[in-house]
Design a protein around this motif. Structure first.
Motif, PDB file in Angstrom:
ATOM      1  N   THR A 270      27.454   5.929 -35.783  1.00 33.71           N
ATOM      2  CA  THR A 270      27.960   4.558 -35.665  1.00 33.71           C
ATOM      3  C   THR A 270      28.334   4.013 -37.041  1.00 33.71           C
TER       4      THR A 270
ATOM      5  N   ASP B  18      30.702   6.388 -32.911  1.00 34.50           N
ATOM      6  CA  ASP B  18      31.818   5.438 -32.888  1.00 34.50           C
ATOM      7  C   ASP B  18      33.037   6.146 -33.482  1.00 34.50           C
TER       8      ASP B  18
ATOM      9  N   GLY C 132      32.151   3.870 -29.020  1.00 37.96           N
ATOM     10  CA  GLY C 132      32.912   2.729 -29.516  1.00 37.96           C
ATOM     11  C   GLY C 132      33.966   2.296 -28.506  1.00 37.96           C
TER      12      GLY C 132
END
Length: 384
Positions: free
Chosen positions: A242, A268, A298
């Motif tokens: 992320t 993500d 994401g």
């Protein structure tokens, strides 16, 4: 194979006790081998090797005596999963007894926060040994493939005299040989591209560092280090979950890269691709390799929009669903198909085929066609 040997093998496969039905007795060495197998695969045994830590190095030594290295690696991996041996890797003696391989490196990287002092140094030595062995196998094929692709991609058909490649020019004009004058008329002149202080191609390796991609991270760091050493290639190495970490400045040492990644966590991809896109200055001369199983945490729509913009701008984008020898990977098939529909081919690639794949990308070949020629099943485009 004799009947006796056939029964002996079945006895070792089936084990003893209730499974015994072969009527075959085992010699002393086979009994030791049977105990090594039973310690790992006997489902009735509780605790397994974990019940007595001092016995683990001895067991590891036994299986190295009884089985080839490829089988030892499989048994070590099974031991980590079935008997919870990961906690024992915090002991230097355990690490010294293990057969080093890519799976062990992946495990050590994921556990590096638990390693300290002498154990961490031992782990670094183990990782270094595996990386060095992989570099010996993979460095030269990648170097040759990339340099060859760069040479062909920068071929100049209107070279100045100092830039003429005489070997290529002669081969290209053999049909114009004049026997009377014992010479060749060079109707076609081939030469090297004009020398430049900068690189000729930009390559970005964007690597998903979620736990399922551990082996891919190992191979990617090695290939990144090799490409970083080639003056004709400007290489960037980005790892992400992320968060995003740009490890370009550490690429000269794959071991440092590996000890910098944080395996596990969320994913993500959209954010990572956005970061990579912001670093692209020459779209037509850029290859972006996304190495991910595509389980996006994401914004998927954002990822697809960015992929479309990159392809339209002329960036050669490819999604490697895995870069490993582990067989068919698990991945998000729907997202892979959508990317393929945008012109981003998606397929898994083994380390041995990666050099050829990079060469094809640098030459701007159709990577879907390349994959088919290499016997790789690329993900079909959505609706195709």
């Amino acid at each position: 194979m004799s009947e006796t040997d056939r029964l002996r093998r079945w006895r070792l496969v089936l084990g003893g006790g209730a499974a015994e039905g072969t009527g075959c007795s085992l010699g002393e060495r086979d009994q030791r081998l049977d105990r090594a197998l039973g310690a790992l695969y006997d489902s009735d045994r509780k605790g397994g090797l974990g019940a007595s830590a001092p016995s683990v190095p001895r067991w590891l030594g036994d299986i190295r005596d009884y089985f080839p290295a490829s089988v030892v690696q499989v048994m070590q991996r099974d031991a980590f999963e079935r008997l919870d041996l990961k906690r024992m890797l915090t002991e230097p003696e355990m690490l010294e007894a293990l057969q080093p391989d890519v799976n062990l490196v992946s495990t050590l990287i994921s556990m590096r926060g638990l390693l300290g002092g002498r154990t961490r140094e031992t782990a670094r030595l183990v990782v270094r040994k595996v990386v060095d062995e992989l570099m010996k196998r993979l460095e030269e094929p990648l170097r040759q493939a990339v340099n060859g692709a760069i040479d062909r991609a920068s071929l100049n058909r209107r070279p100045r005299h100092a830039e003429i490649d005489w070997h290529r020019t002669i081969r290209a004009n053999l049909r114009h040989y004049q026997a009377e004058y014992r010479t060749i008329i060079p109707e076609t002149r081939l030469g090297h591209g004009r020398k430049s202080r900068g690189s000729l191609k930009d390559v970005i390796l964007c690597i998903d560092q979620s736990g399922s991609m551990a082996n891919s991270v190992v191979y990617s760091s090695i290939f990144g280090a090799v490409m970083a050493s080639l003056p004709a290639i400007s290489t960037r190495l980005v790892v992400f979950d992320t968060e995003i970490v740009d490890l370009t400045d550490e690429m000269d040492d794959p071991v440092e890269v590996l000890f910098s990644v944080q395996l596990g966590g969320g994913t993500d991809i959209n954010r990572a691709i956005g970061y990579c896109a912001s670093r692209i200055t020459r779209p037509e001369d850029t290859v972006l390799v996304l190495i991910s199983d595509l389980y996006e945490g994401g914004v998927e729509a954002g990822l697809l929009a960015q992929a479309q913009r990159l392809v339209t701008a002329g960036v050669q984008v490819v999604a490697l669903l895995a870069l490993s020898d582990e067989g068919a990977p698990s991945y998000d098939r729907a997202l892979a198909a959508r990317l393929a529909g945008l012109g981003v081919p998606a397929f898994a690639c083994t380390p041995d085929l990666f050099p050829d794949m990079m060469a094809a990308a640098i030459r701007k070949q159709d990577l879907g066609a390349w994959a088919a020629g290499a016997g790789i099943a690329a993900v079909p485009a959505a609706g195709g």
